[in-house]
Design a protein around this motif. Structure first.
Motif, PDB file in Angstrom:
ATOM      1  N   HIS A  19      46.233  34.692  50.388  1.00  0.00           N
ATOM      2  CA  HIS A  19      45.538  33.435  50.113  1.00  0.00           C
ATOM      3  C   HIS A  19      44.741  33.079  51.351  1.00  0.00           C
ATOM      4  O   HIS A  19      45.246  33.218  52.479  1.00  0.00           O
ATOM      5  N   ASP A  20      43.500  32.662  51.192  1.00  0.00           N
ATOM      6  CA  ASP A  20      42.724  32.219  52.351  1.00  0.00           C
ATOM      7  C   ASP A  20      42.096  30.865  52.077  1.00  0.00           C
ATOM      8  O   ASP A  20      41.898  30.470  50.925  1.00  0.00           O
ATOM      9  N   TRP A  21      41.779  30.151  53.165  1.00  0.00           N
ATOM     10  CA  TRP A  21      41.215  28.812  53.076  1.00  0.00           C
ATOM     11  C   TRP A  21      39.919  28.711  53.878  1.00  0.00           C
ATOM     12  O   TRP A  21      38.851  28.871  53.323  1.00  0.00           O
ATOM     13  N   HIS A  22      40.012  28.487  55.179  1.00  0.00           N
ATOM     14  CA  HIS A  22      38.819  28.319  55.997  1.00  0.00           C
ATOM     15  C   HIS A  22      38.315  29.624  56.583  1.00  0.00           C
ATOM     16  O   HIS A  22      37.633  29.629  57.605  1.00  0.00           O
ATOM     17  N   VAL A  40      47.749  40.451  43.648  1.00  0.00           N
ATOM     18  CA  VAL A  40      47.881  39.922  45.009  1.00  0.00           C
ATOM     19  C   VAL A  40      46.908  38.765  45.223  1.00  0.00           C
ATOM     20  O   VAL A  40      47.276  37.698  45.695  1.00  0.00           O
ATOM     21  N   ALA A  41      45.651  38.977  44.868  1.00  0.00           N
ATOM     22  CA  ALA A  41      44.618  37.941  44.953  1.00  0.00           C
ATOM     23  C   ALA A  41      43.406  38.427  44.195  1.00  0.00           C
ATOM     24  O   ALA A  41      42.970  39.567  44.380  1.00  0.00           O
ATOM     25  N   ARG A  42      42.839  37.579  43.380  1.00  0.00           N
ATOM     26  CA  ARG A  42      41.695  37.980  42.569  1.00  0.00           C
ATOM     27  C   ARG A  42      40.472  38.290  43.424  1.00  0.00           C
ATOM     28  O   ARG A  42      39.697  39.192  43.123  1.00  0.00           O
ATOM     29  N   PRO A  58      43.123  33.973  36.848  1.00  0.00           N
ATOM     30  CA  PRO A  58      42.840  35.157  37.667  1.00  0.00           C
ATOM     31  C   PRO A  58      43.677  36.355  37.292  1.00  0.00           C
ATOM     32  O   PRO A  58      43.288  37.474  37.525  1.00  0.00           O
ATOM     33  N   TYR A  59      44.862  36.143  36.692  1.00  0.00           N
ATOM     34  CA  TYR A  59      45.769  37.240  36.408  1.00  0.00           C
ATOM     35  C   TYR A  59      46.211  37.179  34.950  1.00  0.00           C
ATOM     36  O   TYR A  59      46.303  36.123  34.356  1.00  0.00           O
ATOM     37  N   ARG A 197      53.525  45.230  40.995  1.00  0.00           N
ATOM     38  CA  ARG A 197      52.617  44.085  40.984  1.00  0.00           C
ATOM     39  C   ARG A 197      52.891  43.164  42.158  1.00  0.00           C
ATOM     40  O   ARG A 197      53.995  43.137  42.704  1.00  0.00           O
ATOM     41  N   GLY A 198      51.868  42.392  42.506  1.00  0.00           N
ATOM     42  CA  GLY A 198      52.040  41.341  43.489  1.00  0.00           C
ATOM     43  C   GLY A 198      52.561  40.085  42.821  1.00  0.00           C
ATOM     44  O   GLY A 198      52.956  40.097  41.649  1.00  0.00           O
ATOM     45  N   ILE A 199      52.551  38.984  43.559  1.00  0.00           N
ATOM     46  CA  ILE A 199      53.017  37.698  43.021  1.00  0.00           C
ATOM     47  C   ILE A 199      51.839  37.031  42.326  1.00  0.00           C
ATOM     48  O   ILE A 199      51.005  36.387  42.963  1.00  0.00           O
ATOM     49  N   ASP A 200      51.750  37.179  41.005  1.00  0.00           N
ATOM     50  CA  ASP A 200      50.614  36.626  40.282  1.00  0.00           C
ATOM     51  C   ASP A 200      50.991  35.388  39.486  1.00  0.00           C
ATOM     52  O   ASP A 200      50.425  35.108  38.443  1.00  0.00           O
ATOM     53  N   ASN A 201      51.954  34.623  39.976  1.00  0.00           N
ATOM     54  CA  ASN A 201      52.347  33.377  39.333  1.00  0.00           C
ATOM     55  C   ASN A 201      51.397  32.267  39.776  1.00  0.00           C
ATOM     56  O   ASN A 201      51.304  31.952  40.963  1.00  0.00           O
TER      57      ASN A 201
END
Length: 219
Positions: A19-22, A40-42, A58-59, A197-201
């Motif tokens: 996850h990223d922000w800035h 993991v991340a879209r 996204p998932y 799989r990653g955490i796609d919740n």
């Protein structure tokens, strides 16, 4: 000061969440066959978002959420379309558009391996030089500060922040004891020892996003 990104690694050394922000320079999408786990991340997935079967999320894995579109269990005879819960709607609105990012030139699968290699090398070096009682919790460069929190079960939470930030180890611990336990560990649809799989919740992702945005360091 601000928070840049978050990585979560499982006991198999795989990056299962990002996850990223800035962060203004996002990595390129992961290479096909590079060890990248789906979900993991879209933003860094090697699969184009347009190819997803459900554009509202996204998932699309039904194993990790009660419903692939909203995370809510829907009655079989319910013919009305389900709108996204307020938590997910808030997350969708506050996420910066991908167009505002530039690329670092490094695929995400390679970047995640480099990050893990750094923390593993420094962790081993500290234990050899200082003894088993010493722990590696963070290090700082001129561009960023890396924070590490390890769980007894072998999961590693890594956060990158502004180099002048205080220790964010308590934030990583809060993510583990809060959203991670609630939406991942206690979720019967997620296999904790899975390498598939990653955490796609989506509820976990939205909860982490809300927790980080509520920090005083987050600008």
């Amino acid at each position: 000061m601000t928070v840049y990104s978050l990585y979560i690694y499982d006991r198999h050394c795989n990056c299962v969440y990002y996850h990223d922000w800035h962060r203004t320079r996002r990595p390129k999408p992961a290479n096909e066959g590079g060890g990248f786990l789906p979900g993991v991340a879209r933003a860094v997935s090697p699969i184009p978002p347009a190819s997803a079967s459900n554009a509202s999320t996204p998932y699309t894995s039904p194993r990790h959420t009660l419903s692939s579109s909203s995370g809510v269990l829907v009655a079989a005879n319910d013919t009305q379309p389900q709108s996204a819960p307020p938590l997910l709607q808030t997350h969708a609105v506050t996420t910066p558009p991908p167009a505002s990012y530039t690329s670092t030139g490094l695929p995400f699968d390679e970047e995640s391996k480099l990050v893990y290699g750094v923390i593993l090398s420094l962790r081993n070096m500290i234990k050899r030089l200082s003894g088993r009682d010493e722990q590696f919790v963070n290090y700082r460069t001129s561009a960023y500060k890396l924070h590490l929190y390890e769980t007894v079960s072998g999961y590693r939470f890594v956060m990158l922040s502004d180099p002048n930030a205080e220790s964010l180890r308590f934030v990583l611990r809060s993510i583990h004891t809060g959203p991670f336990l609630e939406y991942v560990v206690r979720n019967p649809l997620i296999e904790m020892d899975s390498r598939e799989r990653g955490i796609d919740n989506e509820y976990f992702r939205a909860s982490v996003d809300r927790l980080v945005r509520g920090l005083s360091i987050f600008n």
